[in-house]
Design a protein around this motif. Structure first.
Motif, short mmCIF file in Angstrom:
data_model
loop_
_atom_site.label_atom_id
_atom_site.label_comp_id
_atom_site.label_asym_id
_atom_site.label_seq_id
_atom_site.Cartn_x
_atom_site.Cartn_y
_atom_site.Cartn_z
N UNK A 158 33.21 13.88 -3.13
CA UNK A 158 33.51 12.82 -2.18
C UNK A 158 32.44 12.72 -1.10
N UNK A 159 32.00 13.87 -0.61
CA UNK A 159 30.97 13.89 0.44
C UNK A 159 29.66 13.32 -0.08
N UNK A 160 29.26 13.68 -1.28
CA UNK A 160 28.02 13.17 -1.86
C UNK A 160 28.07 11.66 -2.05
N UNK A 161 29.19 11.18 -2.52
CA UNK A 161 29.34 9.74 -2.71
C UNK A 161 29.32 9.02 -1.37
N UNK A 162 30.06 9.56 -0.40
CA UNK A 162 30.10 8.95 0.92
C UNK A 162 28.72 8.94 1.58
N UNK A 163 27.98 10.02 1.42
CA UNK A 163 26.63 10.11 1.99
C UNK A 163 25.69 9.06 1.40
N UNK A 189 44.26 19.61 3.16
CA UNK A 189 43.78 18.41 2.49
C UNK A 189 43.20 17.41 3.49
N UNK A 190 43.88 17.19 4.60
CA UNK A 190 43.39 16.25 5.61
C UNK A 190 42.06 16.74 6.19
N UNK A 191 41.94 18.03 6.44
CA UNK A 191 40.68 18.58 6.96
C UNK A 191 39.53 18.36 5.97
N UNK A 195 36.12 16.02 6.60
CA UNK A 195 34.77 16.56 6.43
C UNK A 195 33.98 15.85 5.34
N UNK A 196 34.68 15.17 4.44
CA UNK A 196 34.03 14.53 3.29
C UNK A 196 33.77 13.04 3.50
#
Length: 301
Positions: A158-163, A189-191, A195-196
């Motif tokens: 998710x983080x890679x896609x968002x970035x 999960x929310x944390x 972060x992602x």
């Protein structure tokens, strides 16, 4: 195990697409196992709609307006078999070719194989990726979702896609009574979502649903991994379709309060509106525009 089939059509009335039928992830709570879906083969014997790319191209050629093709509602488009067959990728190439959009729902990090293609689709019109997260505890995740990458890896995806500018959303469901229906799990999960770079979390109260077909599979797994818990389920819920945690109301309030503090949308209606909204200015994007790809981590592709 898989077999091939010739589909008559590939897009639903709402532009949904499932190129596979059945799944290899082995999630113990999977509703798609339900008898009501009238699957005529074993769930693990994947039906491959081998003509899906051709059908999709014919359908998109006829579209007068741009659409967002949704995939993953009934079968994950990135099951392990996709690594070999590449049916999903072929469909994404067609979506990119005709400059339509896509919304992908998956649990698998195999989606990173296609990140450059997803970026292109997002530049053309819109690409949205949704991932299911259920258990912050990796040990619990391995039990309830044994055939796919763990929660932490999904958060990395998710983080890679968002970035890379792709809007990402999470389905936080189901909360399995007496297994992952805790404040610690919800906070975890929310944390991870915060972060992602997750824009919204689709929750729906996160209740478990059981019907003929998936109920038996779920209970068989409870007997293996949580001895004695099936008896408690039967006593508490009988043959109910919707199984809410005994602490449903308090957990629901806790979830929404955490999302508000984290700046994450938790209202499902507005999230679906965001996912389906097309920015018409994007349709005028220079087809030769280039972008910088940001990617890291590893995926077994």
């Amino acid at each position: 195990m898989h077999h091939f089939a010739e589909a008559k059509g590939i897009l639903s009335a709402n532009n949904g697409m499932n190129v596979y039928r059945g799944c290899q992830h082995g999630c113990i709570y999977c509703d798609a196992r339900s008898v009501c879906y009238q699957m005529k083969h074993k769930f693990e014997d994947i039906e491959v709609k081998q003509n899906a790319p051709e059908l999709l191209e014919k359908a998109l050629i006829k579209k007068k307006n741009k659409i967002i093709v949704g995939t993953g509602a009934m079968s994950d488009p990135y099951i392990p078999l996709e690594k070999e067959l590449r049916i999903t990728r072929k469909c994404l190439e067609i979506i990119a070719k005709y400059r339509h959009g896509v919304s992908v729902l998956t649990k698998s990090d195999l989606i990173l194989r296609d990140i450059e293609l997803l970026i292109k689709i997002n530049e053309n019109l819109k690409c949205v990726v949704q991932m299911t997260l259920t258990a912050a505890d990796e040990d619990v995740c391995r039990i309830i979702e044994p055939g796919v990458c763990g929660t932490l890896r999904r958060a990395e995806v998710l983080k890679l896609l968002s970035d890379n500018g792709i809007p990402v959303y999470v389905w936080f469901t189901p909360l399995l009574p007496f297994i992952n229906d805790t404040e610690d799990n919800i906070k975890g999960i929310v944390d991870l979502c915060r972060a992602s770079g997750v824009k919204g979390i689709i929750y729906f109260g996160a209740a478990l649903t059981l019907r003929e077909g998936d109920r038996e599979y779920f209970y068989d797994n409870l007997d293996i991994y949580y001895p004695g818990l099936k008896k408690k389920y039967i006593s508490e819920y009988g043959n109910s379709y919707v199984l809410k945690s005994p602490r449903y109301n308090s957990l629901n309030s806790y979830f929404h309060s955490l999302c508000k503090k984290a700046g994450i949308n938790s209202e499902s209606g507005s999230i679906f509106a965001e996912i389906g909204r097309i920015n018409r200015e994007t349709e005028q994007t220079d087809m030769f525009g280039l972008s910088t790809l940001k990617i890291g981590g590893k995926t077994d592709i």
